[in-house]
Design an enzyme around this catalytic site. Structure first.
Site, PDB file in Angstrom:
ATOM      1  N   SER A  40       1.046  -1.101  -0.111  1.00 12.43           N
ATOM      2  CA  SER A  40       0.111  -0.222  -0.036  1.00 12.43           C
ATOM      3  C   SER A  40       0.909   1.364   0.132  1.00 12.43           C
ATOM      4  CB  SER A  40      -0.808  -0.042   1.343  1.00 12.43           C
ATOM      5  OG  SER A  40      -2.116   0.879   0.731  1.00 12.43           O
ATOM      6  N   LYS A  66     -20.394  17.566   3.595  1.00  9.46           N
ATOM      7  CA  LYS A  66     -19.408  17.925   4.695  1.00  9.46           C
ATOM      8  C   LYS A  66     -19.062  16.742   5.665  1.00  9.46           C
ATOM      9  CE  LYS A  66     -16.618  20.234   7.364  1.00  9.46           C
ATOM     10  NZ  LYS A  66     -15.337  20.947   6.913  1.00  9.46           N
TER      11      LYS A  66
END
Length: 359
Positions: free
Chosen positions: A193, A245
């Protein structure tokens, strides 16, 4: 009256002692604030390897044979040093201006060739990638003195972690590539990763046969306690300005729209990750390897994720004769609490990663 006088004297002494202690504490704390947060540590690994070679070579010899052998080694090194100095002095004796300039260039080239260095970095990354703060100091230090004939190698170990942390770590290593500095990443155990994101910035990736490589993907998980709170008649108010948000939340009721937006954000990060790897390794079939899977290095080499199979020890030994090997490490000053916390977090991360590999 004597009692009052003695008490006042005792009280005055106590106040004086307390005041002195406070002054000392303030002084110590002020000095700690002024002191640097860390220091650069440079080790000459060449000397360590040379001593190791001498020890192994002398093993089995008699005391007299060992002395003779060591004497011959010192004589050979001294002779080589004299020859270099003699050559430099001969070049300086050239009288003509043009010849002097040419001699200076030749002397400089000879000096640089004899002082070629291999800088060794070590990065053992955690999930939050806080080690990047030390890495940026090390990279900056090397870039301030590196010469065209020098090389850099990083011994890289990391299962990955937060996007912004490993993105910054990869950007720090890209500073070598942008300066066209020969840069190699060696993976002895794992570069997955975010760890692989860092590795792919190198000109060459070398990995031990059973090192874990790849995992080009993005994962996120968020626990949700909404049903538990609702069962106990507990309300959580969350007010936002902006439609997205907050997409998913731990305490509120998640919506299909929020889940879809969150998934879209993960896909965008994955797309950026793939583009970054592809840009640095253009011959890689990115869609075949960017599935989130990981492979052992021998398999990863077949897929083009690594270039060679080997260990960091072999790489350093190959450069021992031609290069001066220097380890560069930025040591951050930490207190006992920070050290204990760091060890605990590292233990949890190792346990979690091991469990993931065993599944």
């Amino acid at each position: 009256m004597n009692f009052i006088f003695e008490y006042a004297l005792f009280f005055a002494k106590s106040i004086t002692i307390v005041a002195v202690i406070i002054i000392l504490l303030v002084f110590i704390l002020s000095q700690r604030k002024k002191s640097p947060s860390g220091s650069l540590e440079i080790k000459d690994l060449s000397e360590n390897y040379e001593q190791m070679q001498e020890t192994m070579s002398a093993f089995g010899m008699s005391d007299e044979e060992a002395k003779q052998w060591q004497k011959a080694e010192r004589k050979q090194k001294k002779l080589a040093s004299k020859q270099r100095k003699k050559k430099a002095k001969q070049d300086k004796k050239i009288k003509s201006a043009a010849d002097e300039q040419q001699a200076a260039v030749q002397t400089e080239e000879l000096f640089q060739q004899s002082r070629a260095k291999l800088y060794v970095l070590s990065f053992n990354g955690s999930v939050d990638a806080h080690e990047v703060e030390d890495l940026r100091q090390e990279v900056t230090a090397i870039l301030s003195v590196i010469k065209p004939q020098d090389k850099v190698v990083i011994k890289l170990e990391s299962p990955g972690g937060v996007v912004h942390g490993y993105g910054l770590a990869a950007s720090q290593l890209m500073r070598f590539r942008k300066r066209d500095i020969p840069f190699t990443a060696v993976v002895d155990k794992v570069a997955a990763s975010g760890g692989y994101m860092m590795a792919c910035t190198a000109n060459k990736i070398i990995a031990a046969p059973f090192a874990i490589i790849g995992s080009i993907g993005v994962v996120a998980q968020i626990p949700n306690f909404h049903r538990l709170l609702k069962k106990n008649d507990i309300d959580v108010e969350l007010q936002t300005a902006g439609e997205y948000k907050r997409t998913l939340t731990m305490f509120g009721e998640n919506t299909p729209e929020g889940r879809e937006k969150f998934k879209q954000e993960l896909e965008e990060v994955h797309h950026l990750f793939k583009d970054f790897v592809q840009e640095n390794r253009p011959n890689l079939a990115i869609d075949e390897v960017a599935t989130g899977e990981h492979w052992f290095a021998t398999q990863a080499k077949e897929k083009g994720l690594v270039d060679e199979i080997g260990t960091s020890d072999d790489f350093i030994l190959e450069h021992l004769d031609a290069y001066k090997i220097l380890s560069v490490k930025y040591r951050r000053h930490t207190n006992l609490t920070d050290k204990v916390t760091k060890r605990f977090v590292q233990g949890v991360e190792r346990l979690f990663f091991r469990r993931q590999m065993l599944k």
